[in-house]
Design a protein around this motif. Structure first.
Motif: not given
Length: 375
Positions: A44-49, A173-178, A192-196, A303-304
């Motif tokens: 399992v790999r966990v990555l954060g911003v 922050c936002r994640a986008v998959l190509a 892969l994320s929605i701004d809150q 990041s934003d």
């Protein structure tokens, strides 16, 4: 250079370039993390911003603490990718609860007991409380605790196993998959994320729904009380509990105040009466899960500071990343994209994290490229 030609699988090989601030007395508030472990014999790999605001203390803390809690919760949950979202939610909530409640737990009893029960003792009470808090804040642990509860941070975490990508998001922050179309070979950008924030109709409706007895709309100009653009974050304790003593004596202490600025209490106290039913912010993440596919090309987490640039889009980031990968002279795609971003003159810290999968699509992504750009 294609994604499959890159093979950086160890954190020690991670390419991290940091651009420091050109403005005096400004600190880069962005942080990031990268952790790999086994859960039930599955990698399992966990990555954060993490994008801090009001200082780097909250983002710095959660960048270290949150991955550890996520690892513990995933390893102790039932086996299978389907259990990961619940583990992520529990981890986010536990860390934020610790940040917010630690200040109350430590300082509130002391402030409550520092009281003279006679009518004319108000000034003596005030001096006594200021004195006892100032003494406590001389301890670095207490000071750090107060700083990270006063400041705040967003968090975007991608948890990747052999079958799925689970993205947990708090903030903007936002994640986008190509993903590549198998027939046309064209890339599309999958969010892969929605701004809150207050501009998100779903988040606006949620906050209103959770505060049915408030006498006024808590949003002014799309911001909570005209101040906070986010609707979810870590820290930011002012929006999460009513405690005038802590707000006044802890957050208002000179040790937590930037030189030449008003104290946090002086800045925020005019709005205190508006907080009729806190908390107005929470750190419960929204989870978007994506089943991995051979057509997944790469993922970008940022990041934003990137997404807040006027005219910026998910598609632009995907196109520029592919442009870098198609150029044989580009050694680091993240550096290339950051160079293009800088042409837009971002007004905030920018952290870009890029991930490329293994050739055989087994295990977590093999490559992490991360670039930071200070204000």
């Amino acid at each position: 250079m294609s994604p499959s030609s890159i093979d950086i699988s160890h954190e020690s090989d991670q390419a991290i370039l940091v651009y420091t601030s050109h403005l005096p007395n400004e600190k880069n508030e962005d942080r990031h993390s990268d952790d790999t472990f086994y859960a039930h014999n599955v990698p399992v790999r966990v990555l954060g911003v993490y994008d801090g605001h009001g200082g780097p203390w909250t983002s710095e803390y959660i960048s270290h603490a949150l991955p550890k809690v996520i690892k513990h919760n995933i390893q102790h949950a039932r086996a299978g990718s389907s259990s990961i979202p619940d583990s992520l939610i529990r981890s986010f909530e536990n860390i934020d609860q610790e940040i917010v409640e630690s200040v109350e737990t430590r300082f509130a009893p002391v402030l409550s007991s520092t009281r003279y029960n006679i009518p004319f003792a108000r000034q003596r009470n005030d001096r006594a409380k200021r004195s006892v808090v100032d003494l406590m804040l001389q301890d670095q642990n207490h000071l750090d605790m107060a700083m990270r509860a006063k400041a705040g941070s967003t968090a975007l975490v991608a948890c990747i196993d052999q079958t799925d990508i689970h993205v947990a998001n708090v903030g903007d922050c936002r994640a986008v998959l190509a993903r590549r179309d198998a027939r046309t070979q064209k890339l599309s950008a999958i969010p892969l994320s929605i701004d809150q924030d207050g501009q998100n109709p779903g988040e606006y409706a949620r906050v209103i729904r959770e505060h049915p007895r408030d006498s006024r709309d808590p949003f002014v100009g799309g911001r909570l009380f005209g101040l906070m653009p986010l609707t979810r974050s870590f820290g930011d304790s002012f929006y999460k509990y009513q405690s005038t003593d802590i707000t006044q004596y802890v957050f208002g202490n000179v040790r937590l105040t930037k030189k030449g600025h008003l104290s946090y209490h002086e800045t925020m106290s005019p709005y205190f009466h508006l907080l009729e039913s806190p908390p107005y912010l929470k750190a419960t993440p929204e989870i978007i899960s994506h089943q991995r596919s051979v057509n997944d090309a790469f993922m970008v987490m940022a990041s934003d500071g990137l997404w807040s640039i006027k005219g910026m889009s998910n598609e632009w980031v995907v196109d520029k990343t592919m442009e870098a990968l198609s150029n044989a002279t580009v050694e680091d795609p993240s550096q290339y994209v950051m160079g293009e971003v800088k042409k837009w003159k971002p007004g905030d810290d920018v952290t870009i994290k890029m991930l490329f999968k293994f050739v055989n699509n087994v295990g977590s992504f093999s490559t992490t490229k991360c670039l930071e750009f200070g204000k």
